[in-house]
Design a protein around this motif. Structure first.
Motif, mmCIF file in Angstrom:
data_model
loop_
_atom_site.group_PDB
_atom_site.id
_atom_site.type_symbol
_atom_site.label_atom_id
_atom_site.label_comp_id
_atom_site.label_asym_id
_atom_site.label_seq_id
_atom_site.Cartn_x
_atom_site.Cartn_y
_atom_site.Cartn_z
ATOM 1 N N VAL A 1 0.935 -1.093 0.031
ATOM 2 C CA VAL A 1 -0.012 0.036 -0.113
ATOM 3 C C VAL A 1 0.985 1.225 0.082
ATOM 4 O O VAL A 1 1.700 1.477 0.842
ATOM 5 C CB VAL A 1 -0.870 0.110 1.273
ATOM 6 C CG1 VAL A 1 -1.812 1.361 1.253
ATOM 7 C CG2 VAL A 1 -1.865 -1.243 1.120
ATOM 8 N N HIS A 2 0.588 2.130 -1.020
ATOM 9 C CA HIS A 2 1.550 3.274 -1.124
ATOM 10 C C HIS A 2 0.853 4.283 -0.129
ATOM 11 O O HIS A 2 1.850 4.744 0.788
ATOM 12 C CB HIS A 2 1.527 3.806 -2.546
ATOM 13 C CG HIS A 2 2.359 4.977 -2.847
ATOM 14 N ND1 HIS A 2 2.253 6.000 -3.657
ATOM 15 C CD2 HIS A 2 3.313 5.593 -2.158
ATOM 16 C CE1 HIS A 2 3.322 6.783 -3.578
ATOM 17 N NE2 HIS A 2 3.996 6.527 -2.539
ATOM 18 N N VAL A 3 -0.366 4.619 0.127
ATOM 19 C CA VAL A 3 -0.583 5.494 1.007
ATOM 20 C C VAL A 3 -1.935 4.922 1.736
ATOM 21 O O VAL A 3 -3.008 4.164 1.118
ATOM 22 C CB VAL A 3 -1.532 6.967 0.382
ATOM 23 C CG1 VAL A 3 -2.080 7.738 1.505
ATOM 24 C CG2 VAL A 3 -0.221 7.633 -0.362
ATOM 25 N N SER A 4 -1.667 4.778 2.816
ATOM 26 C CA SER A 4 -2.941 4.242 3.814
ATOM 27 C C SER A 4 -4.122 4.996 3.693
ATOM 28 O O SER A 4 -4.206 6.049 3.913
ATOM 29 C CB SER A 4 -2.448 4.378 5.289
ATOM 30 O OG SER A 4 -3.432 3.884 6.133
ATOM 31 N N ASP B 1 -0.325 -1.083 -4.217
ATOM 32 C CA ASP B 1 -1.673 -0.700 -4.214
ATOM 33 C C ASP B 1 -1.408 0.966 -4.092
ATOM 34 O O ASP B 1 -1.159 1.546 -3.125
ATOM 35 C CB ASP B 1 -2.373 -1.128 -3.154
ATOM 36 C CG ASP B 1 -3.896 -0.612 -2.883
ATOM 37 O OD1 ASP B 1 -4.400 0.259 -3.917
ATOM 38 O OD2 ASP B 1 -4.712 -1.176 -2.274
ATOM 39 N N ALA B 2 -1.927 1.491 -5.356
ATOM 40 C CA ALA B 2 -1.589 3.053 -5.413
ATOM 41 C C ALA B 2 -2.975 3.706 -5.547
ATOM 42 O O ALA B 2 -2.887 4.944 -6.015
ATOM 43 C CB ALA B 2 -0.670 3.269 -6.727
ATOM 44 N N PRO C 1 7.288 4.058 2.458
ATOM 45 C CA PRO C 1 8.469 4.038 1.461
ATOM 46 C C PRO C 1 8.602 2.945 0.449
ATOM 47 O O PRO C 1 9.581 2.058 0.781
ATOM 48 C CB PRO C 1 9.390 3.991 2.455
ATOM 49 C CG PRO C 1 9.048 3.204 3.697
ATOM 50 C CD PRO C 1 7.710 3.224 3.762
ATOM 51 N N ILE C 2 7.767 3.069 -0.680
ATOM 52 C CA ILE C 2 7.472 2.023 -1.416
ATOM 53 C C ILE C 2 8.699 1.824 -2.184
ATOM 54 O O ILE C 2 9.146 0.727 -2.719
ATOM 55 C CB ILE C 2 6.355 1.957 -2.471
ATOM 56 C CG1 ILE C 2 6.165 3.208 -3.019
ATOM 57 C CG2 ILE C 2 4.887 2.028 -1.394
ATOM 58 C CD1 ILE C 2 5.122 3.343 -4.131
ATOM 59 N N LYS C 3 9.536 3.103 -2.500
ATOM 60 C CA LYS C 3 10.744 2.765 -3.454
ATOM 61 C C LYS C 3 11.727 1.768 -2.720
ATOM 62 O O LYS C 3 12.245 1.019 -3.439
ATOM 63 C CB LYS C 3 11.230 3.976 -3.699
ATOM 64 C CG LYS C 3 12.501 4.049 -4.633
ATOM 65 C CD LYS C 3 12.893 5.353 -5.032
ATOM 66 C CE LYS C 3 14.098 5.543 -6.101
ATOM 67 N NZ LYS C 3 14.462 6.931 -6.364
ATOM 68 N N GLU C 4 12.014 2.194 -1.368
ATOM 69 C CA GLU C 4 12.896 1.357 -0.540
ATOM 70 C C GLU C 4 12.455 -0.079 -0.485
ATOM 71 O O GLU C 4 12.931 -1.030 -0.442
ATOM 72 C CB GLU C 4 13.004 2.046 0.755
ATOM 73 C CG GLU C 4 13.930 3.560 0.678
ATOM 74 C CD GLU C 4 13.019 4.520 0.293
ATOM 75 O OE1 GLU C 4 11.841 4.336 0.147
ATOM 76 O OE2 GLU C 4 13.563 5.341 0.122
ATOM 77 N N LEU C 5 11.153 -0.197 -0.201
ATOM 78 C CA LEU C 5 10.612 -1.489 -0.042
ATOM 79 C C LEU C 5 10.763 -2.418 -1.067
ATOM 80 O O LEU C 5 10.835 -3.604 -1.318
ATOM 81 C CB LEU C 5 9.081 -1.393 0.411
ATOM 82 C CG LEU C 5 8.853 -1.065 1.776
ATOM 83 C CD1 LEU C 5 7.441 -0.635 2.004
ATOM 84 C CD2 LEU C 5 9.223 -1.713 2.878
ATOM 85 N N CYS C 6 10.574 -1.741 -2.462
ATOM 86 C CA CYS C 6 10.536 -2.499 -3.588
ATOM 87 C C CYS C 6 11.896 -2.915 -3.740
ATOM 88 O O CYS C 6 12.021 -4.291 -4.156
ATOM 89 C CB CYS C 6 10.127 -1.531 -4.786
ATOM 90 S SG CYS C 6 10.131 -2.313 -6.270
ATOM 91 N N LYS C 7 12.968 -2.284 -3.571
ATOM 92 C CA LYS C 7 14.231 -2.426 -3.740
ATOM 93 C C LYS C 7 14.436 -4.042 -2.706
ATOM 94 O O LYS C 7 15.352 -4.704 -3.035
ATOM 95 C CB LYS C 7 15.452 -1.461 -3.406
ATOM 96 C CG LYS C 7 15.437 -0.271 -4.619
ATOM 97 C CD LYS C 7 16.347 0.645 -3.908
ATOM 98 C CE LYS C 7 16.419 1.707 -4.937
ATOM 99 N NZ LYS C 7 17.256 2.905 -4.826
ATOM 100 N N LEU C 8 14.308 -3.776 -1.331
ATOM 101 C CA LEU C 8 14.345 -4.780 -0.629
ATOM 102 C C LEU C 8 13.647 -6.141 -1.168
ATOM 103 O O LEU C 8 14.214 -7.164 -0.861
ATOM 104 C CB LEU C 8 13.714 -4.449 0.749
ATOM 105 C CG LEU C 8 14.008 -5.206 1.887
ATOM 106 C CD1 LEU C 8 15.467 -5.616 2.227
ATOM 107 C CD2 LEU C 8 13.194 -4.861 3.119
ATOM 108 N N ALA C 9 12.557 -6.144 -1.470
ATOM 109 C CA ALA C 9 11.706 -7.151 -2.081
ATOM 110 C C ALA C 9 12.457 -8.004 -3.231
ATOM 111 O O ALA C 9 12.677 -9.011 -3.258
ATOM 112 C CB ALA C 9 10.217 -6.825 -2.459
#
Length: 236
Positions: A1-4, A30-31, A12-20
């Motif tokens: 989820v980008h924004v709750s 989910d945007a 922080p989806i950019k950082e989470l994406c890199k981690l994934a």
């Protein structure tokens, strides 16, 4: 989820994406609560999938957008069969249409597509940055006028971190009752678990009241909400 959709906070989806991706996982964003309210560049995040809905951005219901990274979409088999998604069909086999048509079986939602395109054009004309700034001003005005002794606001204190959403509880009054009283004053809010019951429960409550701002809301409407909430003190 980008924004709750409960707190309005930005993850922080950019950082989470890199981690994934570092651990070989597929990353889905989910945007739905971010694309209509703030600038979003999918190329900066580089998710594998990204989705958002039309009805949250002034478009029709029943339509949305699914983004799939090119290297993945070429590996995905169609999950729905029907007219328009095949080139040829025999008794033994079929040849699918090129992407994206192979994923759009049957009669398309023509009016939905046209309506969503019009909504996107309209929002781009106004400017998503302008919309984000307008919502921040509305949130700031709302937070500054709330009686903190009566109302518990969930989420960060900074108005810029709410992205158009403020959820709260009124002391001694159930969220459903708050929503009904506000409705009688011509103010529409949502109450309940907001399709996010585990998150709401983690706040120590089983329901909240949510105010959701958008480009059409005004400071005068926030003042009216303040006035209605002050009258609620007699029920607390």
């Amino acid at each position: 989820v980008h924004v709750s959709n409960v707190l309005g906070t930005v993850n922080p989806i950019k950082e989470l994406c890199k981690l994934a991706h570092k651990h070989g996982s597929i990353f889905v964003v989910d945007a739905a609560q971010s694309v209509p309210h703030m600038p979003f560049d999918v190329r900066e995040v580089e998710p594998d999938f990204m989705v958002f809905s039309g009805h949250k951005m002034l478009g029709p219901t029943g339509i949305g957008v699914l983004y799939i990274r090119k290297s993945l979409i070429e590996k995905i088999e169609p999950w729905e069969l029907g007219g328009g998604m095949v080139k040829t069909v025999t008794l033994e086999n079929q040849v699918y249409e090129d992407i994206p048509f192979r994923f759009e079986a049957g009669t398309p939602n023509v009016e939905g597509v046209v309506g969503l395109a019009a909504a996107v054009e309209y929002l781009n004309k106004i400017g998503l940055k302008n919309i984000a700034e307008h919502e921040t001003n509305l949130v700031r005005h709302l937070l500054e006028g709330l009686d903190k002794k009566l109302i518990t606001v969930h989420g960060p204190e900074e108005s810029s971190k709410h992205k158009g959403i403020v959820s709260f509880n009124v002391k001694g009054v159930h969220p459903h009752d708050v929503a009904q009283i506000l409705d009688s004053d011509g103010i529409m809010v949502r109450s309940g678990a907001l399709c996010a019951e585990p998150l709401v429960n983690s706040l120590g409550v089983n329901a909240v009241v949510r105010v959701s701002f958008y480009l059409y809301n005004t400071l005068e409407e926030v003042d009216k909400l303040h006035e209605s909430l002050r009258r609620l003190s007699m029920f607390a």
